[in-house]
Design a protein around this motif. Structure first.
Motif, PDB file in Angstrom:
ATOM      1  N   PHE A 185       0.610  -1.724   0.134  1.00  0.00           N
ATOM      2  CA  PHE A 185      -0.084  -0.376   0.299  1.00  0.00           C
ATOM      3  C   PHE A 185       0.945   1.139  -0.035  1.00  0.00           C
ATOM      4  O   PHE A 185       0.433   2.006  -0.551  1.00  0.00           O
ATOM      5  CB  PHE A 185      -0.515   0.218   1.337  1.00  0.00           C
ATOM      6  CG  PHE A 185      -1.752  -1.047   1.395  1.00  0.00           C
ATOM      7  CD1 PHE A 185      -2.834  -0.899   0.357  1.00  0.00           C
ATOM      8  CD2 PHE A 185      -1.754  -1.901   2.079  1.00  0.00           C
ATOM      9  CE1 PHE A 185      -4.728  -1.845  -0.088  1.00  0.00           C
ATOM     10  CE2 PHE A 185      -2.973  -3.012   2.037  1.00  0.00           C
ATOM     11  CZ  PHE A 185      -3.863  -2.780   1.598  1.00  0.00           C
ATOM     12  N   ALA A 186       1.444   1.660   0.966  1.00  0.00           N
ATOM     13  CA  ALA A 186       2.596   2.402   0.895  1.00  0.00           C
ATOM     14  C   ALA A 186       3.194   2.740  -0.130  1.00  0.00           C
ATOM     15  O   ALA A 186       3.296   3.738  -0.648  1.00  0.00           O
ATOM     16  CB  ALA A 186       3.659   2.515   2.221  1.00  0.00           C
ATOM     17  N   GLY A 187       4.089   1.796  -0.870  1.00  0.00           N
ATOM     18  CA  GLY A 187       5.134   1.998  -1.735  1.00  0.00           C
ATOM     19  C   GLY A 187       4.550   2.108  -3.364  1.00  0.00           C
ATOM     20  O   GLY A 187       5.025   3.483  -4.360  1.00  0.00           O
ATOM     21  N   VAL A 188       3.334   1.781  -3.319  1.00  0.00           N
ATOM     22  CA  VAL A 188       2.609   1.959  -4.221  1.00  0.00           C
ATOM     23  C   VAL A 188       1.612   3.423  -4.701  1.00  0.00           C
ATOM     24  O   VAL A 188       1.758   3.841  -6.031  1.00  0.00           O
ATOM     25  CB  VAL A 188       1.105   0.864  -5.223  1.00  0.00           C
ATOM     26  CG1 VAL A 188       0.756   1.291  -5.932  1.00  0.00           C
ATOM     27  CG2 VAL A 188       2.004  -0.515  -4.711  1.00  0.00           C
ATOM     28  N   GLU A 189       1.037   3.736  -3.499  1.00  0.00           N
ATOM     29  CA  GLU A 189       0.505   5.415  -3.248  1.00  0.00           C
ATOM     30  C   GLU A 189       1.696   5.732  -3.502  1.00  0.00           C
ATOM     31  O   GLU A 189       1.475   7.193  -4.269  1.00  0.00           O
ATOM     32  CB  GLU A 189       0.402   5.120  -1.986  1.00  0.00           C
ATOM     33  CG  GLU A 189      -1.534   4.387  -1.894  1.00  0.00           C
ATOM     34  CD  GLU A 189      -2.067   4.597  -2.888  1.00  0.00           C
ATOM     35  OE1 GLU A 189      -2.628   6.199  -3.052  1.00  0.00           O
ATOM     36  OE2 GLU A 189      -3.169   4.422  -3.882  1.00  0.00           O
ATOM     37  N   CYS A 190       3.113   5.749  -2.551  1.00  0.00           N
ATOM     38  CA  CYS A 190       4.330   6.554  -3.216  1.00  0.00           C
ATOM     39  C   CYS A 190       4.700   6.487  -4.320  1.00  0.00           C
ATOM     40  O   CYS A 190       4.618   7.546  -5.191  1.00  0.00           O
ATOM     41  CB  CYS A 190       5.699   6.520  -2.911  1.00  0.00           C
ATOM     42  SG  CYS A 190       6.476   7.641  -2.729  1.00  0.00           S
ATOM     43  N   VAL A 191       4.173   5.533  -5.331  1.00  0.00           N
ATOM     44  CA  VAL A 191       4.678   5.649  -6.761  1.00  0.00           C
ATOM     45  C   VAL A 191       4.466   6.755  -7.782  1.00  0.00           C
ATOM     46  O   VAL A 191       4.031   7.240  -8.568  1.00  0.00           O
ATOM     47  CB  VAL A 191       5.241   4.140  -7.163  1.00  0.00           C
ATOM     48  CG1 VAL A 191       5.355   4.533  -8.540  1.00  0.00           C
ATOM     49  CG2 VAL A 191       6.489   3.385  -6.783  1.00  0.00           C
ATOM     50  N   ARG A 192       2.419   5.978  -7.349  1.00  0.00           N
ATOM     51  CA  ARG A 192       1.577   7.294  -8.570  1.00  0.00           C
ATOM     52  C   ARG A 192       1.491   7.953  -8.061  1.00  0.00           C
ATOM     53  O   ARG A 192       1.372   9.589  -8.928  1.00  0.00           O
ATOM     54  CB  ARG A 192      -0.212   6.119  -7.691  1.00  0.00           C
ATOM     55  CG  ARG A 192      -0.278   4.765  -8.228  1.00  0.00           C
ATOM     56  CD  ARG A 192      -0.914   4.453  -7.681  1.00  0.00           C
ATOM     57  NE  ARG A 192      -2.113   4.659  -8.172  1.00  0.00           N
ATOM     58  CZ  ARG A 192      -3.680   5.313  -8.245  1.00  0.00           C
ATOM     59  NH1 ARG A 192      -3.797   5.048  -7.178  1.00  0.00           N
ATOM     60  NH2 ARG A 192      -4.520   5.485  -8.409  1.00  0.00           N
ATOM     61  N   ARG A 193       1.856   8.569  -6.395  1.00  0.00           N
ATOM     62  CA  ARG A 193       2.331   9.961  -6.541  1.00  0.00           C
ATOM     63  C   ARG A 193       2.940  11.299  -7.225  1.00  0.00           C
ATOM     64  O   ARG A 193       3.155  12.202  -7.558  1.00  0.00           O
ATOM     65  CB  ARG A 193       2.305  10.134  -4.586  1.00  0.00           C
ATOM     66  CG  ARG A 193       1.513  11.696  -4.441  1.00  0.00           C
ATOM     67  CD  ARG A 193       0.436  12.138  -3.205  1.00  0.00           C
ATOM     68  NE  ARG A 193       0.106  13.321  -3.295  1.00  0.00           N
ATOM     69  CZ  ARG A 193      -1.396  13.812  -2.798  1.00  0.00           C
ATOM     70  NH1 ARG A 193      -1.972  12.882  -2.659  1.00  0.00           N
ATOM     71  NH2 ARG A 193      -1.457  14.778  -2.153  1.00  0.00           N
ATOM     72  N   LEU A 194       4.195  10.397  -6.878  1.00  0.00           N
ATOM     73  CA  LEU A 194       5.277  10.323  -7.884  1.00  0.00           C
ATOM     74  C   LEU A 194       4.924  10.725  -8.772  1.00  0.00           C
ATOM     75  O   LEU A 194       5.433  11.837  -9.676  1.00  0.00           O
ATOM     76  CB  LEU A 194       6.531   9.963  -7.400  1.00  0.00           C
ATOM     77  CG  LEU A 194       6.779  10.085  -5.853  1.00  0.00           C
ATOM     78  CD1 LEU A 194       8.364   8.542  -5.899  1.00  0.00           C
ATOM     79  CD2 LEU A 194       7.976  10.814  -5.483  1.00  0.00           C
ATOM     80  N   GLU A 195       4.526   9.746  -9.913  1.00  0.00           N
ATOM     81  CA  GLU A 195       4.058  10.364 -11.684  1.00  0.00           C
ATOM     82  C   GLU A 195       3.319  11.685 -11.806  1.00  0.00           C
ATOM     83  O   GLU A 195       3.421  11.784 -12.805  1.00  0.00           O
ATOM     84  CB  GLU A 195       3.860   8.802 -11.758  1.00  0.00           C
ATOM     85  CG  GLU A 195       4.932   8.087 -11.869  1.00  0.00           C
ATOM     86  CD  GLU A 195       3.804   6.225 -12.784  1.00  0.00           C
ATOM     87  OE1 GLU A 195       4.794   5.515 -13.591  1.00  0.00           O
ATOM     88  OE2 GLU A 195       2.668   6.140 -12.423  1.00  0.00           O
ATOM     89  N   ARG A 196       2.220  11.610 -11.084  1.00  0.00           N
ATOM     90  CA  ARG A 196       1.563  12.418 -11.205  1.00  0.00           C
ATOM     91  C   ARG A 196       1.785  14.128 -10.936  1.00  0.00           C
ATOM     92  O   ARG A 196       1.654  14.883 -11.471  1.00  0.00           O
ATOM     93  CB  ARG A 196      -0.222  12.531 -10.262  1.00  0.00           C
ATOM     94  CG  ARG A 196      -0.896  11.527 -10.731  1.00  0.00           C
ATOM     95  CD  ARG A 196      -2.337  11.063 -10.230  1.00  0.00           C
ATOM     96  NE  ARG A 196      -2.360  11.389  -8.424  1.00  0.00           N
ATOM     97  CZ  ARG A 196      -1.746  10.398  -7.684  1.00  0.00           C
ATOM     98  NH1 ARG A 196      -2.490   9.618  -8.238  1.00  0.00           N
ATOM     99  NH2 ARG A 196      -2.219   9.885  -6.264  1.00  0.00           N
ATOM    100  N   LYS A 197       2.691  14.803  -9.697  1.00  0.00           N
ATOM    101  CA  LYS A 197       3.295  14.939  -9.588  1.00  0.00           C
ATOM    102  C   LYS A 197       4.354  15.624 -10.303  1.00  0.00           C
ATOM    103  O   LYS A 197       4.778  16.560 -10.062  1.00  0.00           O
ATOM    104  CB  LYS A 197       3.467  15.523  -7.889  1.00  0.00           C
ATOM    105  CG  LYS A 197       2.086  15.353  -7.234  1.00  0.00           C
ATOM    106  CD  LYS A 197       1.938  15.717  -5.858  1.00  0.00           C
ATOM    107  CE  LYS A 197       0.924  16.697  -4.991  1.00  0.00           C
ATOM    108  NZ  LYS A 197       0.983  17.471  -3.928  1.00  0.00           N
ATOM    109  N   LEU A 198       5.883  15.213 -10.215  1.00  0.00           N
ATOM    110  CA  LEU A 198       6.427  15.451 -10.891  1.00  0.00           C
ATOM    111  C   LEU A 198       6.622  14.911 -12.724  1.00  0.00           C
ATOM    112  O   LEU A 198       6.481  14.158 -13.383  1.00  0.00           O
ATOM    113  CB  LEU A 198       7.988  14.609 -10.752  1.00  0.00           C
ATOM    114  CG  LEU A 198       8.274  14.095  -8.845  1.00  0.00           C
ATOM    115  CD1 LEU A 198       9.063  12.854  -8.804  1.00  0.00           C
ATOM    116  CD2 LEU A 198       8.545  15.512  -9.099  1.00  0.00           C
ATOM    117  N   SER A 199       7.064  15.819 -13.384  1.00  0.00           N
ATOM    118  CA  SER A 199       7.406  15.916 -14.662  1.00  0.00           C
ATOM    119  C   SER A 199       8.443  14.656 -15.292  1.00  0.00           C
ATOM    120  O   SER A 199       8.831  14.774 -14.326  1.00  0.00           O
ATOM    121  CB  SER A 199       7.493  17.122 -15.617  1.00  0.00           C
ATOM    122  OG  SER A 199       8.735  17.796 -14.212  1.00  0.00           O
TER     123      SER A 199
END
Length: 456
Positions: free
Chosen positions: A16-30
């Motif tokens: 849960f923690a790792g996937v949510e982190c990756v998804r957020r990074l993908e959305r917020k980082l160019s």
């Protein structure tokens, strides 16, 4: 910016923690702002709370294994393997791939979310003869094993063998153990109707725990309600009791009782991933000690969250740590991604604060106990809340559709009690699924990174 100069963000673990982190990074980082890499043996996120329903056949394994590759926008690089050591000084993570190759992966920022493993004790025979309930493979294996016990008991002419195959022991009175015992008892209760040669009275389930109460986090009233439900179903509950030793055909309890059984399921808690011990950093009960911002004090670019991190619970205060629950892991994943981005951009990181929303326990059928926002519920209302919460927490619409379809189909048509063949002739137990001997010592990590030698 070219590829060489982009910061490298390495996320360890696809829970849960790792996937949510990756998804957020993908959305917020160019795309040109940083490279994101995820280390995981499997390219899916396991919805762990529903694992007992896979073991009991209510859900198919695929329905709770949410693919990481469904999104067309997915740009994270996945390394299929497990992190077995981290050298904080050199900023290198040592990874053992699924082909058993050992590689060094450098990083600028690392997010440690390796999760937890089953907590075991030095009990004779435990790891050799007990099953765990921590992975998708274990859940599928246990289902095959339980059904095979019915098949073998039905075919046996030996009353002693038949009795031992029809007794089942679950150790652990927390959520995992209680739900596992509840769901599997329903499986055997329904299945025995297809075995006319078997006496249903011979099927016995034991749920034991060293603690004085069942699921104490629920409170006395709901805990007592859950206990009463299980006892009405015929599950024998023994509190203040644990396992003294385990053998291939019997289990000895600490109160002296010897129970003939071929099925011992161990769910007595979890501990942080052994990866944390390779860092040589401060820990709290085995979990990495981090600041409220979930960064490691004194080590730039190191973050930890989830089951393997001792994250201060600022909502409770008084030095409390966030419990290892999916609820916290999901929110920590998003929050730590924001803090990684803030650190990368030279901004101020924010502390993690979340007030617990409550607990849900699905006991199968129409039985459940729930405590959303402190409100105590039982029966169908509790079941609706429990399944509604789990369903809404699933990450993709495909997963939600599969789970809802499985629930409806099982409610209408029941189970066919088919063994998939996952259980091979060679038995597999707890020690065979979690690979706890794969991790390196801090000295081996240093040797691997410095090229002084390859660990065995």
């Amino acid at each position: 910016m070219n590829t060489v100069t982009r910061p490298r963000i390495l996320v360890v673990g696809a829970g849960f923690a790792g996937v949510e982190c990756v998804r957020r990074l993908e959305r917020k980082l160019s795309p040109d702002e940083a490279d994101v890499t995820l280390v995981t043996p499997f390219a899916y996120q396991l919805y762990l709370p529903l694992l007992p329903q896979v073991a009991s056949g209510v859900l198919t394994p695929q329905s709770i294994a949410v693919s990481l590759r469904r999104s067309k926008k997915y740009r994270t690089r996945i390394i299929p393997g497990g992190a077995i050591g981290v050298d904080l000084k050199s900023k290198v993570c040592v990874i053992r791939t699924i082909t058993d190759e050992i590689v060094n992966e450098p990083y600028d920022y690392i997010v440690l979310a390796p999760g937890s493993i089953t907590r075991t004790f030095d009990i004779p025979g435990l790891t050799d003869h007990a099953f765990g309930m921590k992975t998708l493979a274990e859940a599928a294996y246990i289902r095959d094993h339980v059904i095979s016990q019915l098949d073998l008991a039905d075919a046996s002419q030996d009353p002693v063998e038949r009795a031992s195959r029809l007794q089942f022991v679950v150790v652990g009175g927390g959520y995992a153990g209680t739900e596992t015992a509840a769901c599997l008892q329903r499986l055997t209760h329904a299945a025995v109707k297809r075995y006319p040669r078997l006496d249903p009275g011979l099927i016995k389930w034991h749920l034991i725990d060293i603690a004085p109460k069942l699921m104490p986090e629920l409170g006395d009233k709901l805990g007592s309600s859950a206990r009463d439900i299980l006892r009405r179903r015929g599950i024998e509950i023994s509190l203040g009791t644990s396992i003294a030793k385990a053998g291939p055909e019997e289990v000895t309890f600490t109160d002296g009782r010897v129970v003939p059984t071929r099925t011992l399921i161990w769910t007595a808690g979890v501990v942080a991933s052994p990866l944390i011990a390779t860092l040589g950093a401060e820990t709290v009960k085995g979990r990495l000690a981090v600041a409220p911002e979930m960064n490691l004090p004194g080590d730039d670019g190191v973050f930890a969250l989830g089951d393997s991190a001792a994250v201060p619970d600022l909502a409770k205060g008084d030095g409390a740590m966030c419990p290892p629950t999916a609820q916290h892991a999901l929110r920590q994943g998003k929050h730590v991604a924001d803090n990684v981005i803030a650190s990368l951009r030279g901004q101020v990181m924010k502390p993690y604060v979340h007030k617990d929303l409550g607990l849900v326990v699905d006991l199968g059928g129409t039985d459940a106990v729930s405590k959303p926002l402190g409100i105590e519920l039982r029966g169908l209302p509790a079941q609706a809340v429990a399944r509604g919460y789990h369903w809404s927490a699933l990450r993709t619409n495909v997963a939600k559709t599969r789970v809802m379809t499985n629930w409806l189909l099982n409610a209408v048509a029941g189970d066919d009690f088919v063994r998939t063949g996952f259980q091979a002739r060679k038995a597999a137990r707890l020690k065979d699924f979690e690979y706890t001997d794969a991790y390196l010592t801090p000295e081996q990590v240093r040797a691997q990174v410095e090229g002084a030698g390859r660990p065995e």
